[in-house]
Design a protein around this motif. Structure first.
Motif, PDB file in Angstrom:
ATOM      1  N   GLY A 147      -0.722   3.242 -11.768  1.00 14.18           N
ATOM      2  CA  GLY A 147      -1.362   4.530 -12.043  1.00 14.18           C
ATOM      3  C   GLY A 147      -1.708   5.281 -10.770  1.00 14.18           C
ATOM      4  O   GLY A 147      -0.848   5.541  -9.940  1.00 14.18           O
ATOM      5  N   ASP A 148      -2.991   5.614 -10.605  1.00 13.61           N
ATOM      6  CA  ASP A 148      -3.455   6.391  -9.457  1.00 13.61           C
ATOM      7  C   ASP A 148      -4.025   5.529  -8.338  1.00 13.61           C
ATOM      8  O   ASP A 148      -4.682   6.049  -7.437  1.00 13.61           O
ATOM      9  CB  ASP A 148      -4.524   7.395  -9.905  1.00 13.61           C
ATOM     10  CG  ASP A 148      -3.944   8.454 -10.820  1.00 13.61           C
ATOM     11  OD1 ASP A 148      -2.729   8.713 -10.733  1.00 13.61           O
ATOM     12  OD2 ASP A 148      -4.704   9.018 -11.626  1.00 13.61           O
ATOM     13  N   PHE A 190      -6.894   0.519  -3.397  1.00 13.54           N
ATOM     14  CA  PHE A 190      -7.053   1.848  -2.810  1.00 13.54           C
ATOM     15  C   PHE A 190      -6.686   2.912  -3.839  1.00 13.54           C
ATOM     16  O   PHE A 190      -5.812   2.704  -4.674  1.00 13.54           O
ATOM     17  CB  PHE A 190      -6.142   2.016  -1.592  1.00 13.54           C
ATOM     18  CG  PHE A 190      -6.415   1.038  -0.487  1.00 13.54           C
ATOM     19  CD1 PHE A 190      -7.424   1.270   0.432  1.00 13.54           C
ATOM     20  CD2 PHE A 190      -5.659  -0.113  -0.357  1.00 13.54           C
ATOM     21  CE1 PHE A 190      -7.676   0.372   1.458  1.00 13.54           C
ATOM     22  CE2 PHE A 190      -5.905  -1.019   0.663  1.00 13.54           C
ATOM     23  CZ  PHE A 190      -6.921  -0.772   1.572  1.00 13.54           C
ATOM     24  N   THR A 191      -7.325   4.071  -3.742  1.00 15.58           N
ATOM     25  CA  THR A 191      -7.005   5.218  -4.580  1.00 15.58           C
ATOM     26  C   THR A 191      -5.980   6.074  -3.834  1.00 15.58           C
ATOM     27  O   THR A 191      -6.204   6.445  -2.677  1.00 15.58           O
ATOM     28  CB  THR A 191      -8.267   6.051  -4.864  1.00 15.58           C
ATOM     29  OG1 THR A 191      -9.263   5.194  -5.439  1.00 15.58           O
ATOM     30  CG2 THR A 191      -7.978   7.196  -5.812  1.00 15.58           C
ATOM     31  N   ILE A 192      -4.874   6.384  -4.496  1.00 11.98           N
ATOM     32  CA  ILE A 192      -3.784   7.119  -3.843  1.00 11.98           C
ATOM     33  C   ILE A 192      -4.253   8.481  -3.340  1.00 11.98           C
ATOM     34  O   ILE A 192      -3.882   8.906  -2.246  1.00 11.98           O
ATOM     35  CB  ILE A 192      -2.576   7.258  -4.789  1.00 11.98           C
ATOM     36  CG1 ILE A 192      -1.963   5.877  -5.047  1.00 11.98           C
ATOM     37  CG2 ILE A 192      -1.528   8.205  -4.221  1.00 11.98           C
ATOM     38  CD1 ILE A 192      -0.873   5.837  -6.102  1.00 11.98           C
ATOM     39  N   GLN A 205       6.087   7.836  -0.966  1.00 17.03           N
ATOM     40  CA  GLN A 205       6.119   7.096   0.300  1.00 17.03           C
ATOM     41  C   GLN A 205       5.602   5.671   0.112  1.00 17.03           C
ATOM     42  O   GLN A 205       6.144   4.726   0.674  1.00 17.03           O
ATOM     43  CB  GLN A 205       5.285   7.799   1.364  1.00 17.03           C
ATOM     44  CG  GLN A 205       5.900   9.069   1.883  1.00 17.03           C
ATOM     45  CD  GLN A 205       4.997   9.721   2.905  1.00 17.03           C
ATOM     46  OE1 GLN A 205       3.815   9.952   2.648  1.00 17.03           O
ATOM     47  NE2 GLN A 205       5.561  10.029   4.058  1.00 17.03           N
ATOM     48  N   LEU A 206       4.551   5.535  -0.663  1.00 18.48           N
ATOM     49  CA  LEU A 206       3.984   4.209  -0.918  1.00 18.48           C
ATOM     50  C   LEU A 206       4.976   3.336  -1.696  1.00 18.48           C
ATOM     51  O   LEU A 206       5.136   2.155  -1.396  1.00 18.48           O
ATOM     52  CB  LEU A 206       2.664   4.333  -1.674  1.00 18.48           C
ATOM     53  CG  LEU A 206       1.529   5.026  -0.924  1.00 18.48           C
ATOM     54  CD1 LEU A 206       0.376   5.327  -1.864  1.00 18.48           C
ATOM     55  CD2 LEU A 206       1.068   4.196   0.250  1.00 18.48           C
ATOM     56  N   ILE A 207       5.649   3.927  -2.675  1.00 20.06           N
ATOM     57  CA  ILE A 207       6.635   3.184  -3.464  1.00 20.06           C
ATOM     58  C   ILE A 207       7.784   2.723  -2.577  1.00 20.06           C
ATOM     59  O   ILE A 207       8.211   1.570  -2.648  1.00 20.06           O
ATOM     60  CB  ILE A 207       7.148   4.044  -4.649  1.00 20.06           C
ATOM     61  CG1 ILE A 207       6.039   4.234  -5.679  1.00 20.06           C
ATOM     62  CG2 ILE A 207       8.380   3.407  -5.295  1.00 20.06           C
ATOM     63  CD1 ILE A 207       6.348   5.269  -6.750  1.00 20.06           C
TER      64      ILE A 207
END
Length: 74
Positions: free
Chosen positions: A38-39, A54-56, A4-6
């Motif tokens: 990465g994460d 932010f951390t995913i 979703q973020l991508i």
């Protein structure tokens, strides 16, 4: 969540995000994703008026903001 973020980043969309900080506090933020590595990901946070990282895995929910044009019919 990462997909979703991508998609939001590729579409250049603003996003409303529910995020849990490292200390457990939950916040709602409006962001624009800059890059994903990465994460984690980097985004411009409109609440803080700054770039933030932010951390995913700490993202609880993501809702894309869709702006629609309104037509005026005379």
């Amino acid at each position: 969540m990462k997909e979703q973020l991508i998609k939001s980043m590729q579409r250049n969309q603003f996003v409303n995000m529910m995020y849990m900080a490292q200390d457990g506090k939950i916040s709602k933020r409006r962001i624009k994703i800059i890059k994903i590595v990465g994460d984690s990901f980097q985004a411009y946070c409109f609440s803080r008026k700054a770039k933030r990282t932010f951390t995913i895995s700490n993202v609880l929910a993501v809702i894309p903001i869709i702006h629609k044009e309104r037509e005026i019919i005379c």
